[in-house]
Scaffold this active site. Structure first.
Site, PDB file in Angstrom:
ATOM      1  N   ARG A  45      60.097 -85.180 -19.324  1.00 19.11           N
ATOM      2  CA  ARG A  45      59.021 -84.222 -19.595  1.00 19.11           C
ATOM      3  C   ARG A  45      57.701 -84.934 -19.863  1.00 19.11           C
ATOM      4  O   ARG A  45      56.837 -85.025 -19.009  1.00 19.11           O
ATOM      5  CB  ARG A  45      59.422 -83.323 -20.785  1.00 19.11           C
ATOM      6  CG  ARG A  45      58.557 -82.048 -20.913  1.00 19.11           C
ATOM      7  CD  ARG A  45      57.226 -82.241 -21.593  1.00 19.11           C
ATOM      8  NE  ARG A  45      57.334 -82.789 -22.941  1.00 19.11           N
ATOM      9  CZ  ARG A  45      56.268 -83.139 -23.668  1.00 19.11           C
ATOM     10  NH1 ARG A  45      55.049 -83.008 -23.181  1.00 19.11           N
ATOM     11  NH2 ARG A  45      56.431 -83.648 -24.881  1.00 19.11           N
ATOM     12  N   ASP A  46      57.543 -85.512 -21.036  1.00 19.03           N
ATOM     13  CA  ASP A  46      56.276 -86.149 -21.381  1.00 19.03           C
ATOM     14  C   ASP A  46      56.020 -87.371 -20.515  1.00 19.03           C
ATOM     15  O   ASP A  46      54.873 -87.744 -20.278  1.00 19.03           O
ATOM     16  CB  ASP A  46      56.278 -86.542 -22.859  1.00 19.03           C
ATOM     17  CG  ASP A  46      54.885 -86.766 -23.404  1.00 19.03           C
ATOM     18  OD1 ASP A  46      53.923 -86.199 -22.847  1.00 19.03           O
ATOM     19  OD2 ASP A  46      54.734 -87.516 -24.381  1.00 19.03           O
ATOM     20  N   HIS A  63      56.514 -88.838 -32.775  1.00 13.77           N
ATOM     21  CA  HIS A  63      56.326 -88.904 -31.326  1.00 13.77           C
ATOM     22  C   HIS A  63      55.144 -89.850 -31.114  1.00 13.77           C
ATOM     23  O   HIS A  63      54.003 -89.501 -31.436  1.00 13.77           O
ATOM     24  CB  HIS A  63      56.026 -87.497 -30.773  1.00 13.77           C
ATOM     25  CG  HIS A  63      55.749 -87.467 -29.303  1.00 13.77           C
ATOM     26  ND1 HIS A  63      56.684 -87.056 -28.390  1.00 13.77           N
ATOM     27  CD2 HIS A  63      54.629 -87.775 -28.589  1.00 13.77           C
ATOM     28  CE1 HIS A  63      56.160 -87.109 -27.169  1.00 13.77           C
ATOM     29  NE2 HIS A  63      54.913 -87.547 -27.277  1.00 13.77           N
ATOM     30  N   HIS A 107      52.742 -92.691 -28.997  1.00 15.81           N
ATOM     31  CA  HIS A 107      52.210 -93.272 -27.768  1.00 15.81           C
ATOM     32  C   HIS A 107      51.700 -94.674 -28.074  1.00 15.81           C
ATOM     33  O   HIS A 107      51.290 -94.975 -29.195  1.00 15.81           O
ATOM     34  CB  HIS A 107      51.099 -92.388 -27.202  1.00 15.81           C
ATOM     35  CG  HIS A 107      51.614 -91.122 -26.590  1.00 15.81           C
ATOM     36  ND1 HIS A 107      51.488 -90.814 -25.255  1.00 15.81           N
ATOM     37  CD2 HIS A 107      52.281 -90.072 -27.135  1.00 15.81           C
ATOM     38  CE1 HIS A 107      52.044 -89.642 -25.009  1.00 15.81           C
ATOM     39  NE2 HIS A 107      52.529 -89.168 -26.139  1.00 15.81           N
ATOM     40  N   CYS A 158      49.357 -87.599 -21.946  1.00 13.35           N
ATOM     41  CA  CYS A 158      48.977 -86.189 -22.030  1.00 13.35           C
ATOM     42  C   CYS A 158      47.877 -85.885 -21.023  1.00 13.35           C
ATOM     43  O   CYS A 158      46.807 -86.502 -21.077  1.00 13.35           O
ATOM     44  CB  CYS A 158      48.489 -85.861 -23.449  1.00 13.35           C
ATOM     45  SG  CYS A 158      47.914 -84.153 -23.629  1.00 13.35           S
ATOM     46  N   ASN A 215      54.186 -93.251 -23.590  1.00 17.58           N
ATOM     47  CA  ASN A 215      54.924 -93.295 -24.852  1.00 17.58           C
ATOM     48  C   ASN A 215      55.477 -94.696 -25.082  1.00 17.58           C
ATOM     49  O   ASN A 215      55.495 -95.527 -24.183  1.00 17.58           O
ATOM     50  CB  ASN A 215      56.102 -92.323 -24.803  1.00 17.58           C
ATOM     51  CG  ASN A 215      55.688 -90.914 -24.495  1.00 17.58           C
ATOM     52  OD1 ASN A 215      55.220 -90.619 -23.403  1.00 17.58           O
ATOM     53  ND2 ASN A 215      55.872 -90.025 -25.441  1.00 17.58           N
TER      54      ASN A 215
END
Length: 299
Positions: A11-12, A201, A203, A234, A243
Site C-alpha cells: 500500500r504505502d 509509522h 519514513h 506520500c 518508509n
C-alpha cells in the site's frame, strides 16, 4: 520482548512509486510477504483511484490473495465510503488514517481534522460490529509539509480522543520523515496512559527513521510499520520518500534480541523480487550489504 511489524509495502510502498503494477502483481506481492512470518500486511487502500492511481482495483487485489495462517490482512481507509468497500472484502483489519494539521488534512482528505476524527469513530464502531480490528494512524504527527512544526500537545490531544473511540491501536506517523528520537520519546511517553497499544509509522526521508524506530523500541512501542526494500512515500506530501525498509528493521531488531517472528532470509527474497519487478535499485541497505555473519562464514 516482541514487536508487531506491519508490512505496508503493497500500500504505502507502491502508492508513490513511478511504476504501476497490475492487480495480479500486487496480489502476488502480498502473497509472497505472507510467507515470511509477518503477522500483518497492509494490502491496499480504498481511496479514489483518480487521486491515487497506483491503488486502483483494490477489490481485485484482495480477491487474488490466498489464505495465510496467522497473517492479518489490512486495508487503509480515509472515510466511511472507503470502509464500505473494505467491508465487502475478506480483509480483517481496517486502518483509518487522517492528518493532525488542518491544511494537510484538507489537501489529503478534503475534511477538517474534527470531521475526520468523528468519521474515524464511526469506522471503528462499524469495524468492531463486523468483527474486524480497527487502528487509527495520525499522519504528520512529527511535522507537516504545509504548516511546519506540529505542537506535540495537539497531537496528544487528538491521540487521547482516538483512544476514547475504542481503536485497537494508535499509530503516530512521521509522514514526511522529519522526526527525531526525542519526538518519539515525547509522543509515546505522553500517550502511555491512554490505555491503547501504540505504534510508529516511520519514513526515512532525512535518514532518521531507524534511529526513531530504536527510540520507539526503548519506549515500549507495540507495533512498527515498515515497507520491504524501503519503497514508498506520500503522493500528497512534497519530497516525501520511502518508509524504513522492513528487512533492515528486522535485522536491527534481531541483533537487539527482539522477537519479530519474521524469517529474514525469506524477507530478503521478497525484497529481491520487488527490486526486480520495479527494475531499479531500491533504498533498502541489507539486500545490498548482506546479513552478518554471512551464512557461508558461520563456523
Amino acid at each position: 520482548m516482541t514487536v508487531r511489524i506491519c508490512e505496508v509495502g503493497p500500500r504505502d510502498g507502491l502508492q508513490n512509486e513511478p511504476e504501476h503494477l497490475t492487480a495480479r502483481q500486487r496480489a502476488e506481492f502480498v502473497n509472497r510477504l505472507a510467507g515470511t512470518g509477518l503477522t500483518a500486511v497492509e494490502v491496499t487502500s480504498f481511496v479514489n483511484p483518480a487521486r491515487v492511481p497506483r491503488m486502483s482495483a483494490a477489490e481485485e487485489v484482495c480477491a487474488g490473495i490466498g489464505p495465510a495462517s496467522g497473517v492479518a490482512f489490512a486495508g487503509l481507509v480515509l472515510n466511511e465510503r472507503g470502509y464500505a468497500r473494505l467491508a465487502a472484502t475478506p480483509l480483517v483489519e481496517a486502518r483509518v488514517a487522517f492528518c493532525v494539521t488542518e491544511t494537510f488534512n484538507q489537501r489529503n482528505q478534503g475534511r477538517g481534522v474534527g470531521q475526520s476524527l468523528a468519521e474515524a469513530g464511526a469506522i471503528v464502531a462499524a469495524a468492531h460490529a463486523d468483527g474486524r480490528r480497527a487502528s487509527v494512524t495520525l499522519a504528520a504527527s512529527f511535522g507537516c509539509p504545509f504548516e511546519g512544526e506540529v505542537d506535540p500537545g495537539r497531537v496528544l490531544s487528538i491521540a487521547e480522543q482516538v483512544a476514547a473511540i475504542g481503536a485497537d491501536e494508535l499509530i503516530f506517523a512521521d509522514t514526511i520523515g522529519v522526526g527525531v528520537p526525542g519526538q518519539v520519546t515525547r509522543l509515546l511517553g505522553g500517550a502511555a496512559g491512554f490505555g491503547i497499544p501504540l505504534g510508529l509509522h516511520l519514513h526515512n526521508t532525512r535518514n532518521t527513521g531507524y534511529a526513531n524506530a530504536y527510540a520507539g523500541l526503548e519506549a515500549g512501542v507495540a507495533v512498527l510499520d515498515s515497507s520491504v526494500a524501503g519503497i514508498g512515500g506520500c503522493p500528497f506530501a512534497p519530497a516525501a520518500t520511502g518508509n524504513i525498509a522492513t528487512e533492515d528493521l528486522v535485522y536491527l531488531l534481531e541483533r537487539e534480541g527482539v522477537d519479530t517472528g519474521v524469517d529474514l532470509d525469506a524477507l530478503l527474497s521478497v525484497a529481491a523480487w520487488i527490486t526486480d519487478v520495479l527494475g531499479r535499485q531500491l533504498p533498502g541497505q541489507l539486500l545490498r550489504a548482506g546479513r552478518f555473519p554471512s551464512a557461508d562464514r558461520v563456523i
